[in-house]
Design an enzyme around this catalytic site. Structure first.
Site, PDB file in Angstrom:
ATOM      1  N   CYS A 215      -1.780 -27.131  -5.996  1.00 48.83           N
ATOM      2  CA  CYS A 215      -0.841 -26.068  -5.629  1.00 48.83           C
ATOM      3  C   CYS A 215       0.608 -26.495  -5.875  1.00 48.83           C
ATOM      4  CB  CYS A 215      -0.984 -25.718  -4.153  1.00 48.83           C
ATOM      5  SG  CYS A 215      -2.622 -25.189  -3.660  1.00 48.83           S
TER       6      CYS A 215
ATOM      7  N   GLU B   3      -3.472 -25.327 -12.657  1.00 52.18           N
ATOM      8  CA  GLU B   3      -4.916 -25.098 -12.539  1.00 52.18           C
ATOM      9  C   GLU B   3      -5.694 -25.961 -13.520  1.00 52.18           C
ATOM     10  OE1 GLU B   3      -4.803 -20.551 -10.795  1.00 52.18           O
ATOM     11  OE2 GLU B   3      -5.547 -20.845 -12.822  1.00 52.18           O
TER      12      GLU B   3
ATOM     13  N   GLU C 268       3.079 -26.376  -3.896  1.00 51.63           N
ATOM     14  CA  GLU C 268       3.661 -27.083  -2.760  1.00 51.63           C
ATOM     15  C   GLU C 268       3.371 -28.585  -2.852  1.00 51.63           C
ATOM     16  OE1 GLU C 268       1.737 -24.386  -2.789  1.00 51.63           O
ATOM     17  OE2 GLU C 268       1.969 -23.177  -0.968  1.00 51.63           O
TER      18      GLU C 268
ATOM     19  N   CYS D 112      -1.516 -22.701   1.533  1.00 53.02           N
ATOM     20  CA  CYS D 112      -2.934 -22.794   1.905  1.00 53.02           C
ATOM     21  C   CYS D 112      -3.117 -23.911   2.945  1.00 53.02           C
ATOM     22  CB  CYS D 112      -3.793 -23.056   0.659  1.00 53.02           C
ATOM     23  SG  CYS D 112      -3.724 -24.754   0.052  1.00 53.02           S
TER      24      CYS D 112
ATOM     25  N   ASN E 201       2.089 -24.366  -9.517  1.00 47.63           N
ATOM     26  CA  ASN E 201       0.656 -24.642  -9.489  1.00 47.63           C
ATOM     27  C   ASN E 201       0.174 -25.043 -10.878  1.00 47.63           C
ATOM     28  OD1 ASN E 201       1.086 -21.944 -10.268  1.00 47.63           O
ATOM     29  ND2 ASN E 201      -0.919 -21.274  -9.578  1.00 47.63           N
TER      30      ASN E 201
ATOM     31  N   CYS F  46      -2.398 -27.480   1.728  1.00 47.64           N
ATOM     32  CA  CYS F  46      -0.967 -27.768   1.592  1.00 47.64           C
ATOM     33  C   CYS F  46      -0.305 -27.947   2.955  1.00 47.64           C
ATOM     34  CB  CYS F  46      -0.274 -26.664   0.797  1.00 47.64           C
ATOM     35  SG  CYS F  46      -0.638 -26.766  -0.967  1.00 47.64           S
TER      36      CYS F  46
HETATM   37 ZN   LIG Z   1      -2.013 -25.033  -1.401  1.00 42.16          ZN
END
Ligand SMILES: [Zn+2]
Length: 128
Positions: A51, A42, A53, A88, A40, A91
């Site tokens: 993210c 940020e 993924e 999430c 990830n 993703c």
């Molecule tokens: Zn995600």
């Protein structure tokens, strides 16, 4: 799949998460046997965060990969590995664009390696 989880743990170490301190790593197994890692990343503008993924899948696409088998995901606060970590919603949708419903998501639930099909995690996902 244990090896894939180990690679996700290595990717987690590269995580850039100064805001949430929730570090995530992913390892994407491509059909050709190669593994692409993601973490990830940020951003101070939180909505710009991406993210682990989606980082792995985007890197794989950039590397010319188009067929994917599985992705392992690990993550937790301050480099720990939380139990029951799932992708999430964004993703899952991103995966659905690039992967088949049989694409496998590898994670740890109740201390055991568990494998879920993308089709289980995103039934009736949006498609054009
Ligand atoms: Zn995600």
């Amino acid at each position: 799949m244990k090896d894939l989880l180990e690679k996700a743990k290595i990717a987690q170490k590269s995580s850039y998460a100064p805001y949430s301190h929730f570090n995530v790593g992913s390892a994407l197994l491509c059909k050709d046997g190669s593994v692409i890692m993601g973490c990830n990343v940020e951003n101070a503008s939180y909505g710009s965060t991406i993210c682990a993924e989606r980082v792995a899948l985007s890197s794989a696409i950039c590397a010319g990969k188009r067929e994917f088998v599985a992705m392992a995901i690990v993550g937790g606060e301050n480099m720990t590995q939380a139990d029951s970590l799932f992708p999430c919603g964004a993703c899952r949708q991103f995966m659905a664009e690039l992967c088949s419903p049989d694409f496998e998501i590898v994670t740890v639930v109740d201390g055991k390696i568990r494998i879920f099909k993308l089709g289980e995690l995103l039934p009736n996902g949006f498609k054009l």
